[in-house]
Design a protein around this motif. Sequence first.
Motif, PDB file in Angstrom:
ATOM      1  N   VAL A 177      34.898  44.187   0.873  1.00 55.20           N
ATOM      2  CA  VAL A 177      35.425  43.642   2.119  1.00 55.20           C
ATOM      3  C   VAL A 177      35.468  42.130   1.960  1.00 55.20           C
ATOM      4  O   VAL A 177      34.447  41.509   1.645  1.00 55.20           O
ATOM      5  N   THR A 178      36.620  41.537   2.163  1.00 59.40           N
ATOM      6  CA  THR A 178      36.773  40.093   2.093  1.00 59.40           C
ATOM      7  C   THR A 178      37.488  39.640   3.355  1.00 59.40           C
ATOM      8  O   THR A 178      38.637  40.011   3.582  1.00 59.40           O
ATOM      9  N   VAL A 179      36.791  38.854   4.189  1.00 59.97           N
ATOM     10  CA  VAL A 179      37.398  38.319   5.400  1.00 59.97           C
ATOM     11  C   VAL A 179      38.052  36.994   5.033  1.00 59.97           C
ATOM     12  O   VAL A 179      37.392  36.074   4.553  1.00 59.97           O
ATOM     13  N   GLN A 180      39.357  36.919   5.243  1.00 62.90           N
ATOM     14  CA  GLN A 180      40.146  35.768   4.807  1.00 62.90           C
ATOM     15  C   GLN A 180      40.245  34.658   5.834  1.00 62.90           C
ATOM     16  O   GLN A 180      40.446  33.509   5.480  1.00 62.90           O
ATOM     17  N   SER A 181      40.152  35.006   7.122  1.00 67.23           N
ATOM     18  CA  SER A 181      40.292  33.985   8.162  1.00 67.23           C
ATOM     19  C   SER A 181      39.615  34.465   9.438  1.00 67.23           C
ATOM     20  O   SER A 181      39.207  35.617   9.550  1.00 67.23           O
ATOM     21  N   GLY A 182      39.496  33.575  10.396  1.00 62.75           N
ATOM     22  CA  GLY A 182      38.907  33.919  11.683  1.00 62.75           C
ATOM     23  C   GLY A 182      37.422  33.607  11.742  1.00 62.75           C
ATOM     24  O   GLY A 182      36.876  32.912  10.875  1.00 62.75           O
ATOM     25  N   PRO A 183      36.744  34.125  12.755  1.00 64.18           N
ATOM     26  CA  PRO A 183      35.347  33.760  12.977  1.00 64.18           C
ATOM     27  C   PRO A 183      34.380  34.205  11.870  1.00 64.18           C
ATOM     28  O   PRO A 183      33.300  33.651  11.748  1.00 64.18           O
ATOM     29  N   PHE A 184      34.756  35.158  11.049  1.00 65.47           N
ATOM     30  CA  PHE A 184      33.882  35.633   9.979  1.00 65.47           C
ATOM     31  C   PHE A 184      34.463  35.341   8.594  1.00 65.47           C
ATOM     32  O   PHE A 184      34.235  36.084   7.635  1.00 65.47           O
ATOM     33  N   GLU A 185      35.195  34.234   8.482  1.00 67.05           N
ATOM     34  CA  GLU A 185      35.933  33.912   7.262  1.00 67.05           C
ATOM     35  C   GLU A 185      35.089  33.944   5.989  1.00 67.05           C
ATOM     36  O   GLU A 185      35.557  34.350   4.944  1.00 67.05           O
ATOM     37  N   ALA A 186      33.872  33.560   6.029  1.00 65.53           N
ATOM     38  CA  ALA A 186      33.042  33.503   4.822  1.00 65.53           C
ATOM     39  C   ALA A 186      32.448  34.860   4.440  1.00 65.53           C
ATOM     40  O   ALA A 186      31.817  34.978   3.397  1.00 65.53           O
ATOM     41  N   TYR A 187      32.677  35.893   5.244  1.00 61.98           N
ATOM     42  CA  TYR A 187      32.052  37.190   4.983  1.00 61.98           C
ATOM     43  C   TYR A 187      32.701  37.897   3.809  1.00 61.98           C
ATOM     44  O   TYR A 187      33.910  38.048   3.742  1.00 61.98           O
ATOM     45  N   GLU A 188      31.865  38.332   2.863  1.00 60.50           N
ATOM     46  CA  GLU A 188      32.283  39.169   1.750  1.00 60.50           C
ATOM     47  C   GLU A 188      31.186  40.195   1.533  1.00 60.50           C
ATOM     48  O   GLU A 188      30.003  39.871   1.625  1.00 60.50           O
ATOM     49  N   ASN A 189      31.577  41.412   1.242  1.00 57.06           N
ATOM     50  CA  ASN A 189      30.601  42.451   0.952  1.00 57.06           C
ATOM     51  C   ASN A 189      31.164  43.357  -0.131  1.00 57.06           C
ATOM     52  O   ASN A 189      32.340  43.671  -0.140  1.00 57.06           O
ATOM     53  N   TYR A 190      30.286  43.743  -1.024  1.00 56.12           N
ATOM     54  CA  TYR A 190      30.650  44.650  -2.102  1.00 56.12           C
ATOM     55  C   TYR A 190      29.459  45.555  -2.368  1.00 56.12           C
ATOM     56  O   TYR A 190      28.320  45.101  -2.360  1.00 56.12           O
ATOM     57  N   GLY A 191      29.727  46.811  -2.590  1.00 57.31           N
ATOM     58  CA  GLY A 191      28.643  47.690  -2.978  1.00 57.31           C
ATOM     59  C   GLY A 191      29.007  49.146  -2.891  1.00 57.31           C
ATOM     60  O   GLY A 191      30.095  49.509  -2.432  1.00 57.31           O
ATOM     61  N   PRO A 192      28.076  49.995  -3.327  1.00 56.80           N
ATOM     62  CA  PRO A 192      28.298  51.437  -3.234  1.00 56.80           C
ATOM     63  C   PRO A 192      28.419  51.866  -1.778  1.00 56.80           C
ATOM     64  O   PRO A 192      27.760  51.297  -0.905  1.00 56.80           O
ATOM     65  N   ILE A 193      29.255  52.850  -1.546  1.00 61.22           N
ATOM     66  CA  ILE A 193      29.404  53.363  -0.186  1.00 61.22           C
ATOM     67  C   ILE A 193      28.763  54.736  -0.085  1.00 61.22           C
ATOM     68  O   ILE A 193      28.738  55.500  -1.028  1.00 61.22           O
ATOM     69  N   TYR A 194      28.229  54.965   1.076  1.00 61.50           N
ATOM     70  CA  TYR A 194      27.618  56.240   1.410  1.00 61.50           C
ATOM     71  C   TYR A 194      28.408  56.750   2.595  1.00 61.50           C
ATOM     72  O   TYR A 194      28.250  56.251   3.708  1.00 61.50           O
ATOM     73  N   SER A 195      29.304  57.693   2.324  1.00 67.01           N
ATOM     74  CA  SER A 195      30.243  58.017   3.376  1.00 67.01           C
ATOM     75  C   SER A 195      30.952  59.328   3.139  1.00 67.01           C
ATOM     76  O   SER A 195      30.750  60.001   2.142  1.00 67.01           O
ATOM     77  N   SER A 196      31.833  59.591   4.069  1.00 65.55           N
ATOM     78  CA  SER A 196      32.752  60.708   3.968  1.00 65.55           C
ATOM     79  C   SER A 196      34.156  60.122   3.959  1.00 65.55           C
ATOM     80  O   SER A 196      34.629  59.616   4.975  1.00 65.55           O
ATOM     81  N   ILE A 197      34.810  60.150   2.802  1.00 61.96           N
ATOM     82  CA  ILE A 197      36.172  59.650   2.683  1.00 61.96           C
ATOM     83  C   ILE A 197      37.053  60.825   2.300  1.00 61.96           C
ATOM     84  O   ILE A 197      36.734  61.563   1.366  1.00 61.96           O
TER      85      ILE A 197
END
Length: 157
Positions: A130-150
């Motif tokens: 997840v890379t937030v490019q603009s807006g109030p959370f612009e600096a947010y980046e997250n990477y990692g294994p997912i635990y989910s149902s896709i």
Amino acid sequence: MKTIYKAAVVLGSAALLAACSPGMYTGGGWAESAGAVDQKASFSFSVESCSAGYMGHFSLNDEGWDIPVEISGHVLDFGELGDFGDNCNFYALLEYSSANPDYPGEGHAVVCFGNDSEAAQASMHGNIWVTVQSGPFEAYENYGPIYSSIQSHQCDT
């Protein structure tokens, strides 16, 4: 460097979407928080490119980051394997709104679901970027294994 990366993401996304094959993906789950090891970032999504356009929704909540990230948005563009990067099974470029009342506003983000290795590309469970490019959370980046149902779905013909 960040500005160059952002420009490349937006331009690359727009140029490559024309080749996207029809498909639908739905799911939800969690990944490790971008800020705190003992916290989780939860997400849910629905993305499709069955008709002439792209539709979908994505939401993410990461309470462990410096500023609690609470975003919800609609999909602007959608791409599949190889369109955004070698590790993406599919990705979505989205426009989001902040659900955090202390940090109101709107922005853009890229979400990629995929794997680190070519051997694992066929699996729908792997990693999230997840890379937030603009807006109030612009600096947010997250990477990692997912635990989910896709789930992958075929388009109605």
